[in-house]
Design an enzyme around this catalytic site. Structure first.
Site, short mmCIF file in Angstrom:
data_model
loop_
_atom_site.label_atom_id
_atom_site.label_comp_id
_atom_site.label_asym_id
_atom_site.label_seq_id
_atom_site.Cartn_x
_atom_site.Cartn_y
_atom_site.Cartn_z
CG ASP A 27 21.37 -17.92 31.11
OD1 ASP A 27 21.31 -19.12 31.43
OD2 ASP A 27 21.83 -17.04 31.85
CE LYS A 31 23.15 -23.53 27.01
NZ LYS A 31 23.08 -22.12 27.42
N GLY A 40 21.20 -23.73 33.98
CA GLY A 40 19.77 -23.68 34.28
C GLY A 40 19.07 -23.65 32.94
CG HIS A 41 19.89 -25.99 30.15
ND1 HIS A 41 20.59 -26.96 29.49
CD2 HIS A 41 20.78 -25.00 30.41
CE1 HIS A 41 21.85 -26.58 29.36
NE2 HIS A 41 21.99 -25.40 29.92
CD GLN A 58 28.00 -23.89 31.89
OE1 GLN A 58 28.69 -24.80 31.47
NE2 GLN A 58 27.05 -24.08 32.76
P1 GDP Z 1 19.48 -21.90 28.56
O1 GDP Z 1 20.34 -21.87 29.77
O2 GDP Z 1 20.24 -21.60 27.31
O3 GDP Z 1 18.67 -23.16 28.44
O4 GDP Z 1 18.43 -20.69 28.72
P2 GDP Z 1 17.61 -20.30 30.05
O5 GDP Z 1 16.53 -21.29 30.26
O6 GDP Z 1 18.54 -20.05 31.18
O7 GDP Z 1 17.05 -18.88 29.64
C1 GDP Z 1 16.24 -18.70 28.53
C2 GDP Z 1 14.91 -18.08 29.00
O8 GDP Z 1 14.22 -17.55 27.88
C3 GDP Z 1 13.96 -19.08 29.61
O9 GDP Z 1 13.18 -18.42 30.58
C4 GDP Z 1 13.09 -19.52 28.44
O10 GDP Z 1 11.81 -19.97 28.83
C5 GDP Z 1 12.98 -18.24 27.67
N1 GDP Z 1 12.87 -18.35 26.22
C6 GDP Z 1 13.43 -19.26 25.38
N2 GDP Z 1 13.18 -18.94 24.09
C7 GDP Z 1 12.43 -17.81 24.12
C8 GDP Z 1 11.88 -16.95 23.12
O11 GDP Z 1 12.03 -17.18 21.92
N3 GDP Z 1 11.19 -15.85 23.54
C9 GDP Z 1 11.01 -15.57 24.87
N4 GDP Z 1 10.32 -14.48 25.18
N5 GDP Z 1 11.52 -16.34 25.83
C10 GDP Z 1 12.23 -17.44 25.47
P1 IMO Z 2 23.43 -22.15 31.12
O1 IMO Z 2 23.77 -23.57 30.75
C1 IMO Z 2 24.87 -18.18 32.17
C2 IMO Z 2 28.55 -17.98 34.53
C3 IMO Z 2 28.48 -17.45 35.94
C4 IMO Z 2 29.83 -16.80 36.05
C5 IMO Z 2 30.74 -17.74 35.27
C6 IMO Z 2 31.49 -18.74 36.13
O2 IMO Z 2 22.16 -22.01 31.86
O3 IMO Z 2 23.54 -21.27 29.92
P2 IMO Z 2 30.75 -20.95 37.42
O4 IMO Z 2 29.75 -21.15 38.51
O5 IMO Z 2 30.48 -21.74 36.19
O6 IMO Z 2 32.15 -21.11 37.88
O7 IMO Z 2 30.60 -19.39 37.03
O8 IMO Z 2 29.88 -18.45 34.38
N1 IMO Z 2 27.65 -19.11 34.23
C7 IMO Z 2 26.54 -19.02 33.46
N2 IMO Z 2 25.96 -17.94 32.91
N3 IMO Z 2 24.36 -19.41 31.96
C8 IMO Z 2 24.96 -20.51 32.49
O9 IMO Z 2 24.57 -21.75 32.19
C9 IMO Z 2 26.09 -20.32 33.31
N4 IMO Z 2 26.88 -21.17 34.00
C10 IMO Z 2 27.84 -20.42 34.54
O10 IMO Z 2 27.43 -16.53 36.10
O11 IMO Z 2 29.83 -15.57 35.35
MG MG Z 3 20.40 -20.92 31.64
#
Ligand code: GDP
Ligand code: IMO
Ligand code: MG
Length: 426
Positions: free
Chosen positions: A13, A16, A40-41, A224
């Site tokens: 999270d 990416k 979840g991207h 991840q």
């Molecule tokens: P990922 O799994 O690495 O793609 O990240 P996620 O989408 O799960 O979580 C990142 C969250 O932060 C999302 O809600 C993005 O919209 C938000 N986000 C990304 N970059 C920034 C930033 O620079 N500032 C803020 N405030 N939010 C951001």
């Molecule tokens: P993105 O790509 C954050 C975490 C789960 C749990 C552990 C194992 O959005 O960054 P799993 O279901 O993979 O067997 O769970 O990994 N986890 C993540 N945490 N971002 C993710 O993906 C994750 N994918 C799995 O919360 O701790």
């Molecule tokens: Mg994510």
């Protein structure tokens, strides 16, 4: 020619999805190489917000081809739903989306087994998985009983393999008095999904290699983060795939000789969703503030993310393992209001100072962060368009954490939108 791998350096999270979307402006191909719909991207375009679970984040750039590589585990029913939802938003998949014949499939029994295994663990040993069946599917792959995407191309063969495995797992689930698979209902969904996905199932090893040898720009999208890697993360509180850069090659069939650049994405602080050690976790007001301002709730499960200070010890280890050339530092804006910022520069474990992350997770659980601190900038960074436009204290903070992890800054993100991003050239 450039072939870039982008991975998360923390516990996932890191943002990416957003960075991939920004980088794909002039990229020919985006490849997912590990993980599944545990990811979840988030990509924000104008007023629209999309959360991608399986589909690569290059899907919103019309000229970019998107590949699900052999290292990904694919839930066919979920993938169909994700494609249908995006199609309704005007995204076209024709001739620009492929699923590897070799990718292993996730079925409902994997999700149920995931839940059963979590239920069986002692409360203090739970992993907190996403219950998407990731672990059991990679388990079947290693145990050589998995079903691969290519089997969906022959419905009869697919049906008999699915029924055989579902019956096997139902016996186990029944033994534990756990919810079982309704084989007929599941099969109906799977048959529809297989017919829907069939035109996209290809030998992507050939596609990716052809693109690389013809000089197309390729971007590998990690899911991840390094600290969830099955080898280098806080085992067993990890996911079941290698999330680090080495996996881009094994998960796609492209030789390492093509890789030219490595991006590591990290937040300006830390978060973790799920269980496991997190030395800099905050249990106070400051943690709450970060969660609130950063909207730190899981993009896949909606769970509140645990929040804490930037941990330079684990991030440095992560940069080393990944070979990070350039950092993309995200969510700087989230720290805008804080008076003081802390950064963990060492751990103290049983009276001993550690500068490197220990491999024993029981030691990680005991790690007390040793902090250094600096005054915050307490002004708005979200409108900055360049490094020079940032407050001096924010510039100093970024330079400081980059130096601590031994990598150069490449990109800074100051908000979720495409426009809230700028490059930095050291
Ligand atoms: P990922 O799994 O690495 O793609 O990240 P996620 O989408 O799960 O979580 C990142 C969250 O932060 C999302 O809600 C993005 O919209 C938000 N986000 C990304 N970059 C920034 C930033 O620079 N500032 C803020 N405030 N939010 C951001
Ligand atoms: P993105 O790509 C954050 C975490 C789960 C749990 C552990 C194992 O959005 O960054 P799993 O279901 O993979 O067997 O769970 O990994 N986890 C993540 N945490 N971002 C993710 O993906 C994750 N994918 C799995 O919360 O701790
Ligand atoms: Mg994510």
């Amino acid at each position: 020619m450039s072939t870039t791998i982008l991975v998360g350096l923390q516990w996932g999270d890191e943002g990416k999805g957003k960075i991939i979307d920004v980088l794909t402006k002039d990229v020919g191909m985006v490849v997912r190489f590990q993980g599944g719909n545990n990811a979840g991207h988030t990509v924000e375009i104008g007023n629209d917000k999309y959360v991608l679970h399986l589909i690569p984040s290059g899907i919103f750039r019309k000229k970019t081809k998107n590949i699900i590589g052999n290292g990904v585990v694919v839930n066919p029913v979920i993938l169909k739903e994700e494609m249908e939802a995006l199609s309704q938003s005007g995204v076209s998949f024709k001739n620009r989306f492929e699923i590897s014949t070799r990718s292993h499939l996730i079925f409902q029994y994997h999700c149920l087994i995931d839940g059963l295994k979590e239920q069986q663990r002692n409360p203090e040993k739970k992993i907190g998985t996403t219950k998407r069946g990731i672990g059991p599917t990679y388990g079947d792959k290693a145990a050589r009983r998995g079903i691969r995407a290519l089997e969906m191309l022959d419905i009869k063969r697919f049906e008999s393999r699915f029924r055989e495995e579902a019956e096997y797992y139902n016996t186990i689930l029944e033994g534990f008095d756990f919810e079982k698979v309704d084989v007929e209902t599941e099969w109906r969904k799977l048959k529809e999904a297989a017919e829907f996905l069939a035109p996209y199932i290809k030998d992507t090893v050939l596609t990716v290699n052809k693109a690389a040898s013809s000089g197309k720009k390729i971007l590998f999208e990690g899911a991840q983060g390094m600290l969830l890697d099955v080898d280098y993360g806080t085992y067993p509180y990890v996911t079941s795939s290698n999330t680090t850069t080495g996996a881009a090659c094994t998960g796609s069939g492209l030789s390492p000789k093509y890789i030219t650049e490595i991006y590591g994405v990290m937040k300006a602080y830390c978060t973790r969703v799920g269980e496991g050690p997190f030395p800099t976790e905050l249990f106070n007001e400051e943690g709450e503030t970060i969660r609130k301002i950063g909207s730190e709730f899981g993009a896949t499960t909606g769970r509140p993310r645990r929040c804490g200070w930037f941990d330079a010890v684990s991030a440095k280890y992560s940069c080393m393992v990944n070979g990070t050339d350039k950092l993309a530092i995200t969510k700087l804006d989230v720290l805008d209001k804080l008076k003081t910022l802390k950064v963990c520069t060492a751990y103290e474990i049983d009276g001993i100072q550690y500068k490197a992350m220990p491999s024993d997770t029981e030691l990680m659980e005991k790690a007390k962060p040793i902090y250094e601190e600096m005054a915050g900038w307490q002004s708005d960074t979200s409108k900055a368009k360049s490094f020079d436009e940032l407050p001096l204290q924010a510039q100093n903070y970024l330079k400081w954490i980059a130096e601590l992890v031994n990598a150069d800054i490449g990109i800074i993100s100051v908000g979720p939108k495409r426009s809230q991003t700028f490059t930095v050239f050291p």
